[in-house]
Every structure is written in structure tokens, then in C-alpha cells.
Design an enzyme around this catalytic site. Structure first.
Site, PDB file in Angstrom:
ATOM      1  N   LYS A 207       0.879  -1.185   0.000  1.00  0.00           N
ATOM      2  CA  LYS A 207       0.000   0.000   0.000  1.00  0.00           C
ATOM      3  C   LYS A 207       0.911   1.228   0.000  1.00  0.00           C
ATOM      4  O   LYS A 207       1.176   1.844   1.036  1.00  0.00           O
ATOM      5  CB  LYS A 207      -0.920  -0.058   1.233  1.00  0.00           C
ATOM      6  CG  LYS A 207      -2.242   0.640   0.996  1.00  0.00           C
ATOM      7  CD  LYS A 207      -3.244   0.274   2.056  1.00  0.00           C
ATOM      8  CE  LYS A 207      -4.342   1.311   2.168  1.00  0.00           C
ATOM      9  NZ  LYS A 207      -5.139   1.551   0.982  1.00  0.00           N
ATOM     10  N   THR A 208       1.407   1.519  -1.190  1.00  0.00           N
ATOM     11  CA  THR A 208       2.412   2.569  -1.381  1.00  0.00           C
ATOM     12  C   THR A 208       1.721   3.866  -1.776  1.00  0.00           C
ATOM     13  O   THR A 208       0.798   3.857  -2.610  1.00  0.00           O
ATOM     14  CB  THR A 208       3.382   2.136  -2.510  1.00  0.00           C
ATOM     15  OG1 THR A 208       3.918   0.866  -2.159  1.00  0.00           O
ATOM     16  CG2 THR A 208       4.491   3.142  -2.727  1.00  0.00           C
TER      17      THR A 208
END
Ligand code: PMP
Length: 277
Positions: free
Chosen positions: A134-135
Site C-alpha cells: 500500500k504505497t
């Protein structure tokens, strides 16, 4: 007070990782739903992005409960973010900072059934990034897709993967129902959603067959019903995709039953499938 330098690498290049977590007021008090899973995913995302970060899952859970208590929040959304220190090069950064905030937030996609459209944007190629992380930077793809869909009058987008198979929504995973079976995209081109796995477990518990396999848009255009799932969205029924309206009404769909089960699950209650009159 937390501060961030204007030359931090997250701000300029999108290298940071975050989570979205919900909190519910249950009979046994305020409970963070799937706290371990979310903070473990945060640490996994950090590792994949070569971010050195030393806090443990327990440290972060303790901070989260303190944050909720200090702000008197009972039904809320928590946003932890690991962002990087100042560095204008594209190389690794040694110092990582941690920030966590929380606020009251209604269902992300609202309560109305969604009118969605196939996005002209596809999800990032899993060989161009760690799609399972979850960048921060990945969300430019989500913002483009969602904005483009809204500009064409739809509520939300559905993104394909690079091979033309259905992947997920900008901020939620996707399921469809056909002849009593539930279908969802396998891992590989999607964020492995925590809600997605909760929904799979709930469906298996009531004997519903789940198939995690690649499918194209044609299959959805013959589906009985469909829905998005995610922490912020919870379970959001879909009314139509482009010109195709799902024939089974939401209240008669598997998704609806799962949405009721999900509401019980987050409150730590047992779900009774057939209510006695
Ligand atoms: N896909 C994307 C792209 C997301 O941003 C989210 C929200 N985190 C999800 C799926 C759903 O994940 P989760 O159920 O873990 O919130």
C-alpha cells in the site's frame, strides 16, 4: 507535534506506505477491526519499499488506541503513514517517520448502489512496482481512474489489469455473483484486501462457493450481481456497469447477505443466517 520537511522523498516521489483501518464501537468497547492484519501489512509494505522502520505491530496498536481515546473517537477511520526523511535523490533514505491520525468517516462509497464504469486506466503492472504494497505513489493511478469515471457521470471506476482481466476498484476489491457462485480476481494484480479475505471467510462459512480466478469484462456483463469491498467502503453494492444493470436486486444478492454478516463481524457478534419470526 509531527512535522515533515518540504524535501521529503514521500512528498516528491511518492515513496511512503500507509494503511486505512476502521474502528467500531462494540458491546465490549471500542475495537480496531483486524488491527494486527493492518499493521502487519504496513510493515510488509515498508519492507517491500526498502523503508527501514523499527516500530512493532504492538507499538502501533497501542498508539492507535491512545489516539482514539484522546480524541474520544468510537466509530472512526485510522490513517497510519510511514513517510521518509529529506532526500532529493532516488536512492534509499535512512530515516522514516511515523504519523497516525483518525477521524469519523462514513462509508467511503456512501449507501447508494454504485453505477460504475470500466476505466481506461489499468492497474500498475506488478513488474513495475509491488502492487501488493500500500504505497503512497500507487494512488495516483486510483485518483486518475476515479476522477475520470466521475467526470463521465459514474460513481466509481473498475480497473483492468495489464492483460485486460478485471483487477479492482481504485480503493476496493471487486466480487461478482453468477448462479450462486462468487467470483473475485486472484492475487497478483491487486491489493490483497483484508476485507476481501474476511468476505471470503464469511462466504465459505455459509457454504458459498468462491472462485478466485482471472475473468474479463464479458463475464461481468452476464453476472447476477456485484459489489466492492474494502475497509473504508465496507461492502458496497453495485447497480450497474456501463450500460449493463445487474438483474438480481441488491437485497436478494449474496453480496447483501455478506454485507449484513460483515456488519455483525466488525461488531464482534454472531450472525444468524435465518432469523426466527
Ligand atoms: N484495493 C485497493 C487499491 C485499495 O486501496 C483498498 C483499500 N485499502 C482495497 C483494495 C481494499 O483493501 P482493504 O480491504 O484491506 O481495505
Amino acid at each position: 507535534m509531527a512535522t515533515a520537511g518540504l524535501y521529503n522523498q514521500t512528498l516528491h516521489y511518492g515513496n511512503g506506505v500507509f494503511e486505512g483501518i476502521r474502528v467500531y464501537e462494540t458491546e465490549t468497547g471500542v475495537q480496531i477491526f483486524k488491527a494486527e492484519e493492518h499493521f502487519e501489512r504496513l510493515l510488509k509494505s515498508a519492507k517491500l519499499m526498502h523503508i527501514n522502520f523499527s516500530m512493532t505491530v504492538t507499538d502501533m496498536i497501542n498508539i492507535a488506541y491512545e489516539l482514539l481515546e484522546r480524541n474520544g473517537l468510537k466509530n472512526a477511520y485510522i490513517r497510519p503513514l510511514i513517510f521518509l526523511g529529506e532526500n532529493m535523490s532516488l536512492g534509499p533514505v535512512n530515516d522514516a517517520e511515523f504519523f497516525m491520525c483518525a477521524w469519523e468517516w462514513g462509508k467511503y462509497l456512501g449507501d447508494n448502489l454504485q453505477r460504475i464504469t470500466v476505466s481506461p486506466y489499468c492497474r500498475p503492472h506488478p513488474k513495475s512496482c509491488h502492487i501488493e504494497a500500500k504505497t503512497v505513489g500507487h494512488y495516483t493511478n486510483s485518483i486518475l481512474a476515479s476522477t475520470e469515471a466521475k467526470n463521465r457521470g459514474y460513481d466509481e471506476a473498475l480497473l483492468l489489469d495489464v492483460n485486460g482481466c478485471v483487477a479492482e476498484g481504485p480503493g476496493a476489491n471487486f466480487f461478482y455473483e453468477k448462479d450462486g457462485v462468487l467470483f473475485t480476481s486472484p492475487l497478483g494484480h491487486i491489493l490483497p484486501g483484508i476485507t476481501r479475505s474476511t468476505i471470503i471467510d464469511l462466504a465459505v462459512n455459509i457454504g458459498i462457493e468462491i472462485r478466485q480466478e482471472f475473468f474479463k469484462i464479458d463475464s461481468i456483463m452476464e453476472a447476477d450481481s456485484a459489489f466492492f469491498v474494502g475497509t473504508a467502503a465496507e461492502v458496497a453494492g453495485i447497480k450497474s456497469i456501463d450500460n449493463y444493470s445487474f438483474p438480481v436486486s441488491w437485497e436478494d444478492s449474496i453480496g447483501f447477505e455478506l454485507s449484513r454478516m460483515y456488519q455483525m463481524e466488525v461488531l464482534g457478534k454472531n450472525y444468524k443466517r435465518f432469523e426466527l419470526v
